[in-house]
Design a protein around this motif. Sequence first.
Motif, PDB file in Angstrom:
ATOM      1  N   GLN A 181       0.856  -1.183   0.000  1.00 35.38           N
ATOM      2  CA  GLN A 181       0.000   0.000   0.000  1.00 35.38           C
ATOM      3  C   GLN A 181       0.892   1.233   0.000  1.00 35.38           C
ATOM      4  O   GLN A 181       1.831   1.326   0.791  1.00 35.38           O
ATOM      5  N   MET A 182       0.631   2.159  -0.916  1.00 33.92           N
ATOM      6  CA  MET A 182       1.358   3.428  -0.955  1.00 33.92           C
ATOM      7  C   MET A 182       0.334   4.557  -0.853  1.00 33.92           C
ATOM      8  O   MET A 182      -0.250   4.982  -1.846  1.00 33.92           O
ATOM      9  N   LEU A 183       0.101   4.998   0.387  1.00 32.78           N
ATOM     10  CA  LEU A 183      -0.917   6.007   0.665  1.00 32.78           C
ATOM     11  C   LEU A 183      -0.244   7.265   1.183  1.00 32.78           C
ATOM     12  O   LEU A 183       0.975   7.417   1.087  1.00 32.78           O
ATOM     13  N   GLN A 200      -2.995   1.258   7.546  1.00 39.78           N
ATOM     14  CA  GLN A 200      -3.131   0.350   6.406  1.00 39.78           C
ATOM     15  C   GLN A 200      -1.766  -0.027   5.843  1.00 39.78           C
ATOM     16  O   GLN A 200      -1.505  -1.194   5.528  1.00 39.78           O
ATOM     17  N   MET A 201      -0.887   0.971   5.718  1.00 38.79           N
ATOM     18  CA  MET A 201       0.445   0.690   5.177  1.00 38.79           C
ATOM     19  C   MET A 201       1.247  -0.209   6.102  1.00 38.79           C
ATOM     20  O   MET A 201       1.939  -1.133   5.656  1.00 38.79           O
ATOM     21  N   VAL A 211       5.905   7.942   6.248  1.00 36.44           N
ATOM     22  CA  VAL A 211       5.391   6.681   6.787  1.00 36.44           C
ATOM     23  C   VAL A 211       5.574   5.551   5.777  1.00 36.44           C
ATOM     24  O   VAL A 211       5.975   4.436   6.151  1.00 36.44           O
ATOM     25  N   TYR A 212       5.288   5.828   4.510  1.00 34.68           N
ATOM     26  CA  TYR A 212       5.519   4.800   3.489  1.00 34.68           C
ATOM     27  C   TYR A 212       6.979   4.364   3.493  1.00 34.68           C
ATOM     28  O   TYR A 212       7.289   3.166   3.480  1.00 34.68           O
ATOM     29  N   SER A 213       7.890   5.325   3.516  1.00 34.58           N
ATOM     30  CA  SER A 213       9.310   5.000   3.550  1.00 34.58           C
ATOM     31  C   SER A 213       9.659   4.199   4.792  1.00 34.58           C
ATOM     32  O   SER A 213      10.476   3.271   4.735  1.00 34.58           O
ATOM     33  N   PRO A 215      -0.526   0.961 -11.661  1.00 34.40           N
ATOM     34  CA  PRO A 215      -1.595   1.784 -11.072  1.00 34.40           C
ATOM     35  C   PRO A 215      -1.191   2.418  -9.751  1.00 34.40           C
ATOM     36  O   PRO A 215      -1.635   3.523  -9.413  1.00 34.40           O
ATOM     37  N   LEU A 216      -0.307   1.750  -8.987  1.00 33.99           N
ATOM     38  CA  LEU A 216       0.136   2.287  -7.703  1.00 33.99           C
ATOM     39  C   LEU A 216       0.911   3.589  -7.878  1.00 33.99           C
ATOM     40  O   LEU A 216       0.873   4.469  -7.023  1.00 33.99           O
TER      41      LEU A 216
END
Length: 236
Positions: free
Chosen positions: A94-96, A110-111, A155-157, A192-193
């Motif tokens: 997940q990349m939010l 979620q991530m 946060v993704y990182s 798509p991400l």
Amino acid sequence: MENLQGKTAIVTGASSGIGVAIAGKLATEGVNVVLAARSEEKLQAIASVLNEKGQGKALAVPTDVANRADVEKLVQQAIQSFGNVDVLVNCAGQMLTGAVRAGEVEEWEQMIDVNVKGVLYGIHAVLPAMLEKACGHIINIASVSGFEVTKTSTVYSATKFAVRAISSGLEKELARTGVRVTNISPGMVDTPLSGGGSTWSNGRKKLEAADIANAVVYALTQPDYVNVNEITVRPV
């Protein structure tokens, strides 16, 4: 080179993007692939296409990798259908919204659940049998965001730093057990991400999902005494 014919691989995140490319590439190499993602409809469509090609067999298993029980059932179904699991590719992600200042706590959760817990649940489910057989290969798909942080990716990182840490530590834990670990960190891939489109800043071409699938096959086909621990794939 290792022969992949007849081996079994679980690929999470297999309903689109990098995951479906990896599953397709493995199937062309004669691998039986167990497709895992939340969308049953997409998985079944992909499995049908792969099975029609008559190379490796494909099995669709709807799975939420953030749910430990789901992941354990996924591995059980793979073993029931094909006898064992030789390869796990942790590709679901997940990349939010990643900026802490944005305060999107639910998106952070979620991530963390998918990108970190999902990876750990998958490893936990396949590892005992791999250790018993003294062979197997775990491939974790991380990101160059696990090396570099932007002001919008905090946060993704962090989750992708975690994937790299898990991969690095696990490789040391499993040294001399026969179970190999590879971490693959893609740069910007046309999926798509990433928002789609073949180019981004300054007209640079994004990577294709097939480029990451090729990296997976490269790691898997090394001689059994070779453990490729880290692959970083970036656009030119």
